[in-house]
Write a protein that holds these residues in place. Structure first.
Motif, PDB file in Angstrom:
ATOM      1  N   VAL A  43      -7.517  -5.621   3.626  1.00 27.90           N
ATOM      2  CA  VAL A  43      -7.870  -4.641   4.656  1.00 27.90           C
ATOM      3  C   VAL A  43      -8.011  -5.347   6.004  1.00 27.90           C
ATOM      4  O   VAL A  43      -7.496  -4.879   7.027  1.00 27.90           O
ATOM      5  N   ALA A  44      -8.687  -6.488   6.012  1.00 30.79           N
ATOM      6  CA  ALA A  44      -8.887  -7.240   7.260  1.00 30.79           C
ATOM      7  C   ALA A  44      -7.548  -7.679   7.853  1.00 30.79           C
ATOM      8  O   ALA A  44      -7.327  -7.579   9.069  1.00 30.79           O
ATOM      9  N   ILE A  45      -6.649  -8.147   7.004  1.00 24.71           N
ATOM     10  CA  ILE A  45      -5.332  -8.596   7.479  1.00 24.71           C
ATOM     11  C   ILE A  45      -4.538  -7.410   8.018  1.00 24.71           C
ATOM     12  O   ILE A  45      -3.871  -7.515   9.055  1.00 24.71           O
ATOM     13  N   TRP A  46      -4.628  -6.249   7.345  1.00 18.15           N
ATOM     14  CA  TRP A  46      -3.913  -5.066   7.830  1.00 18.15           C
ATOM     15  C   TRP A  46      -4.407  -4.697   9.225  1.00 18.15           C
ATOM     16  O   TRP A  46      -3.610  -4.426  10.119  1.00 18.15           O
ATOM     17  N   TYR A  47      -5.725  -4.703   9.422  1.00 16.73           N
ATOM     18  CA  TYR A  47      -6.293  -4.386  10.736  1.00 16.73           C
ATOM     19  C   TYR A  47      -5.816  -5.387  11.788  1.00 16.73           C
ATOM     20  O   TYR A  47      -5.449  -5.005  12.901  1.00 16.73           O
ATOM     21  N   GLY A  87      -8.962   0.458  -3.179  1.00 14.01           N
ATOM     22  CA  GLY A  87      -8.664  -0.313  -4.385  1.00 14.01           C
ATOM     23  C   GLY A  87      -7.900  -1.590  -4.091  1.00 14.01           C
ATOM     24  O   GLY A  87      -7.057  -2.008  -4.881  1.00 14.01           O
ATOM     25  N   VAL A  88      -8.174  -2.198  -2.954  1.00 15.50           N
ATOM     26  CA  VAL A  88      -7.522  -3.453  -2.569  1.00 15.50           C
ATOM     27  C   VAL A  88      -8.611  -4.449  -2.174  1.00 15.50           C
ATOM     28  O   VAL A  88      -9.737  -4.058  -1.886  1.00 15.50           O
ATOM     29  N   PRO A  89      -8.264  -5.734  -2.142  1.00 16.26           N
ATOM     30  CA  PRO A  89      -9.265  -6.723  -1.735  1.00 16.26           C
ATOM     31  C   PRO A  89      -9.652  -6.541  -0.260  1.00 16.26           C
ATOM     32  O   PRO A  89      -8.816  -6.161   0.568  1.00 16.26           O
ATOM     33  N   LEU A 138      -2.104   3.989   3.456  1.00 16.48           N
ATOM     34  CA  LEU A 138      -1.760   3.696   4.851  1.00 16.48           C
ATOM     35  C   LEU A 138      -2.290   4.781   5.790  1.00 16.48           C
ATOM     36  O   LEU A 138      -2.778   4.478   6.885  1.00 16.48           O
ATOM     37  N   ARG A 139      -2.202   6.029   5.358  1.00 17.86           N
ATOM     38  CA  ARG A 139      -2.741   7.122   6.173  1.00 17.86           C
ATOM     39  C   ARG A 139      -4.239   6.954   6.397  1.00 17.86           C
ATOM     40  O   ARG A 139      -4.744   7.140   7.505  1.00 17.86           O
ATOM     41  N   LEU A 140      -4.953   6.590   5.325  1.00 19.46           N
ATOM     42  CA  LEU A 140      -6.395   6.379   5.427  1.00 19.46           C
ATOM     43  C   LEU A 140      -6.704   5.213   6.378  1.00 19.46           C
ATOM     44  O   LEU A 140      -7.595   5.313   7.231  1.00 19.46           O
ATOM     45  N   LEU A 141      -5.965   4.120   6.243  1.00 18.88           N
ATOM     46  CA  LEU A 141      -6.157   2.978   7.144  1.00 18.88           C
ATOM     47  C   LEU A 141      -5.867   3.368   8.592  1.00 18.88           C
ATOM     48  O   LEU A 141      -6.617   3.016   9.504  1.00 18.88           O
ATOM     49  N   MET A 152       0.849  -1.190   0.000  1.00 19.94           N
ATOM     50  CA  MET A 152       0.000   0.000   0.000  1.00 19.94           C
ATOM     51  C   MET A 152       0.886   1.242   0.000  1.00 19.94           C
ATOM     52  O   MET A 152       1.965   1.248   0.595  1.00 19.94           O
ATOM     53  N   ASN A 153       0.395   2.272  -0.660  1.00 16.84           N
ATOM     54  CA  ASN A 153       1.173   3.511  -0.694  1.00 16.84           C
ATOM     55  C   ASN A 153       0.881   4.329   0.573  1.00 16.84           C
ATOM     56  O   ASN A 153       0.033   3.961   1.383  1.00 16.84           O
ATOM     57  N   GLU A 154       1.590   5.436   0.729  1.00 17.17           N
ATOM     58  CA  GLU A 154       1.471   6.243   1.948  1.00 17.17           C
ATOM     59  C   GLU A 154       0.064   6.777   2.165  1.00 17.17           C
ATOM     60  O   GLU A 154      -0.428   6.819   3.288  1.00 17.17           O
ATOM     61  N   GLU A 155      -0.583   7.168   1.081  1.00 13.82           N
ATOM     62  CA  GLU A 155      -1.939   7.702   1.203  1.00 13.82           C
ATOM     63  C   GLU A 155      -2.911   6.618   1.698  1.00 13.82           C
ATOM     64  O   GLU A 155      -3.753   6.869   2.563  1.00 13.82           O
TER      65      GLU A 155
END
Length: 157
Positions: free
Chosen positions: A57-61, A51-53, A25-28, A20-23
Protein backbone atom coordinates in the motif's frame (compact mmCIF):
# COMPACT_ATOMS: atom_id res chain seq x y z
CA UNK A 1 39.16 -40.26 -7.28
CA UNK A 2 36.13 -39.13 -5.37
CA UNK A 3 33.79 -36.79 -7.05
CA UNK A 4 33.09 -33.78 -4.98
CA UNK A 5 30.00 -31.73 -5.61
CA UNK A 6 29.46 -28.31 -4.25
CA UNK A 7 26.33 -27.83 -2.26
CA UNK A 8 23.64 -25.91 -4.03
CA UNK A 9 23.18 -22.49 -2.51
CA UNK A 10 19.63 -21.34 -2.72
CA UNK A 11 18.98 -17.67 -2.83
CA UNK A 12 16.07 -16.50 -0.85
CA UNK A 13 13.50 -15.74 -3.49
CA UNK A 14 10.96 -13.04 -3.00
CA UNK A 15 7.36 -14.02 -3.24
CA UNK A 16 5.83 -12.82 -6.47
CA UNK A 17 3.63 -9.84 -5.77
CA UNK A 18 0.13 -10.13 -7.06
CA UNK A 19 -1.36 -7.34 -9.08
CA UNK A 20 -4.25 -5.54 -7.51
CA UNK A 21 -7.65 -6.01 -9.07
CA UNK A 22 -9.88 -3.16 -10.27
CA UNK A 23 -11.86 -3.00 -7.05
CA UNK A 24 -8.70 -2.70 -4.96
CA UNK A 25 -7.35 0.00 -7.27
CA UNK A 26 -10.63 1.92 -7.10
CA UNK A 27 -10.49 1.84 -3.30
CA UNK A 28 -6.86 3.03 -3.31
CA UNK A 29 -7.66 5.78 -5.82
CA UNK A 30 -10.62 7.07 -3.81
CA UNK A 31 -8.55 7.07 -0.60
CA UNK A 32 -5.67 8.78 -2.41
CA UNK A 33 -7.98 11.46 -3.81
CA UNK A 34 -9.23 12.15 -0.30
CA UNK A 35 -5.70 12.32 1.17
CA UNK A 36 -2.51 11.69 -0.78
CA UNK A 37 -0.42 11.21 2.37
CA UNK A 38 -0.54 7.93 4.23
CA UNK A 39 -0.22 7.70 8.01
CA UNK A 40 0.68 4.32 9.58
CA UNK A 41 -2.80 3.69 10.98
CA UNK A 42 -4.47 4.41 7.65
CA UNK A 43 -1.91 2.25 5.83
CA UNK A 44 -2.59 -0.73 8.13
CA UNK A 45 -6.35 -0.31 7.80
CA UNK A 46 -6.16 -0.13 4.00
CA UNK A 47 -3.81 -3.12 3.81
CA UNK A 48 -6.17 -5.18 5.95
CA UNK A 49 -9.18 -4.12 3.89
CA UNK A 50 -7.40 -4.86 0.59
CA UNK A 51 -5.74 -8.07 1.75
CA UNK A 52 -2.24 -6.93 0.80
CA UNK A 53 0.87 -6.18 2.85
CA UNK A 54 1.10 -2.64 4.27
CA UNK A 55 4.36 -2.15 2.39
CA UNK A 56 2.53 -2.69 -0.91
CA UNK A 57 0.00 0.00 0.00
CA UNK A 58 2.82 2.41 0.92
CA UNK A 59 4.64 1.72 -2.36
CA UNK A 60 1.42 2.22 -4.36
CA UNK A 61 0.89 5.61 -2.69
CA UNK A 62 4.51 6.62 -3.35
CA UNK A 63 4.28 5.59 -7.01
CA UNK A 64 0.94 7.36 -7.42
CA UNK A 65 2.39 10.62 -6.05
CA UNK A 66 5.32 10.28 -8.46
CA UNK A 67 2.97 9.65 -11.41
CA UNK A 68 0.83 12.65 -10.47
CA UNK A 69 3.91 14.84 -10.21
CA UNK A 70 5.11 13.72 -13.65
CA UNK A 71 1.70 14.39 -15.19
CA UNK A 72 1.69 17.85 -13.62
CA UNK A 73 5.17 18.59 -14.95
CA UNK A 74 4.19 17.41 -18.42
CA UNK A 75 1.12 19.66 -18.38
CA UNK A 76 3.25 22.60 -17.20
CA UNK A 77 5.76 21.89 -19.96
CA UNK A 78 3.04 21.84 -22.64
CA UNK A 79 1.61 25.13 -21.32
CA UNK A 80 5.04 26.78 -21.29
CA UNK A 81 5.77 25.56 -24.83
CA UNK A 82 2.48 27.06 -26.04
CA UNK A 83 3.26 30.32 -24.23
CA UNK A 84 6.75 30.37 -25.77
CA UNK A 85 5.26 29.93 -29.25
CA UNK A 86 2.88 32.85 -28.63
CA UNK A 87 5.74 35.04 -27.35
CA UNK A 88 7.93 34.17 -30.34
CA UNK A 89 5.09 34.97 -32.73
CA UNK A 90 4.46 38.30 -30.98
CA UNK A 91 8.18 39.04 -30.99
CA UNK A 92 8.38 38.46 -34.74
CA UNK A 93 5.31 40.61 -35.35
CA UNK A 94 6.72 43.41 -33.19
CA UNK A 95 10.11 43.27 -34.94
CA UNK A 96 8.35 43.63 -38.28
CA UNK A 97 6.33 46.55 -36.89
CA UNK A 98 9.49 48.26 -35.58
CA UNK A 99 11.15 47.87 -38.98
CA UNK A 100 8.08 49.31 -40.73
CA UNK A 101 8.00 52.25 -38.29
CA UNK A 102 11.72 52.91 -38.77
CA UNK A 103 11.19 53.10 -42.50
CA UNK A 104 8.19 55.37 -42.01
CA UNK A 105 10.21 57.61 -39.68
CA UNK A 106 13.04 57.84 -42.17
CA UNK A 107 10.59 58.78 -44.93
CA UNK A 108 8.89 61.36 -42.68
CA UNK A 109 12.20 62.91 -41.64
CA UNK A 110 13.36 62.92 -45.23
CA UNK A 111 10.22 64.70 -46.38
CA UNK A 112 10.48 67.20 -43.50
CA UNK A 113 14.16 67.79 -44.15
CA UNK A 114 13.65 68.26 -47.86
CA UNK A 115 10.72 70.63 -47.30
CA UNK A 116 12.60 72.88 -44.85
CA UNK A 117 15.80 73.28 -46.85
CA UNK A 118 16.30 75.04 -50.08
CA UNK A 119 17.61 73.15 -53.04
CA UNK A 120 21.15 74.47 -52.50
CA UNK A 121 21.78 71.91 -49.70
CA UNK A 122 23.87 68.93 -50.65
CA UNK A 123 22.59 65.35 -50.42
CA UNK A 124 25.09 64.60 -47.64
CA UNK A 125 23.62 67.30 -45.40
CA UNK A 126 20.07 66.03 -45.88
CA UNK A 127 21.15 62.40 -45.37
CA UNK A 128 22.84 63.21 -42.07
CA UNK A 129 19.65 64.86 -40.82
CA UNK A 130 17.48 61.88 -41.77
CA UNK A 131 19.68 59.18 -40.28
CA UNK A 132 20.82 60.98 -37.15
CA UNK A 133 22.12 59.20 -34.07
CA UNK A 134 19.05 60.20 -32.10
CA UNK A 135 16.51 58.61 -34.45
CA UNK A 136 15.91 55.45 -32.36
CA UNK A 137 15.75 57.44 -29.13
CA UNK A 138 13.26 59.87 -30.68
CA UNK A 139 11.14 57.02 -32.03
CA UNK A 140 11.09 55.28 -28.66
CA UNK A 141 10.30 58.49 -26.83
CA UNK A 142 7.47 59.18 -29.24
CA UNK A 143 6.03 55.69 -28.84
CA UNK A 144 6.05 55.79 -25.03
CA UNK A 145 4.94 59.43 -24.85
CA UNK A 146 8.19 60.79 -23.49
CA UNK A 147 8.52 63.69 -25.86
CA UNK A 148 10.49 63.91 -29.02
CA UNK A 149 9.81 65.30 -32.48
CA UNK A 150 6.96 62.83 -33.13
CA UNK A 151 5.23 63.11 -29.76
CA UNK A 152 1.51 62.75 -30.29
CA UNK A 153 1.88 61.16 -33.73
CA UNK A 154 -0.26 58.01 -33.96
CA UNK A 155 2.11 55.43 -35.44
CA UNK A 156 -0.44 52.63 -35.16
CA UNK A 157 -3.44 54.50 -36.57
Amino acid sequence: MDQFSYPTIRKKQKAHKKRMNEEQLRLLESNFNFNNKLDPEHKSRLALELGVPPRQVAIWYQNKRARDKIHGLEADHRAMRAQLERVLTDNSRLRDEVERLREELIRARGAAALGSFNSSRSGDEVGSLVSGDNMERDLYASLVGGGGPFDGYDFFG
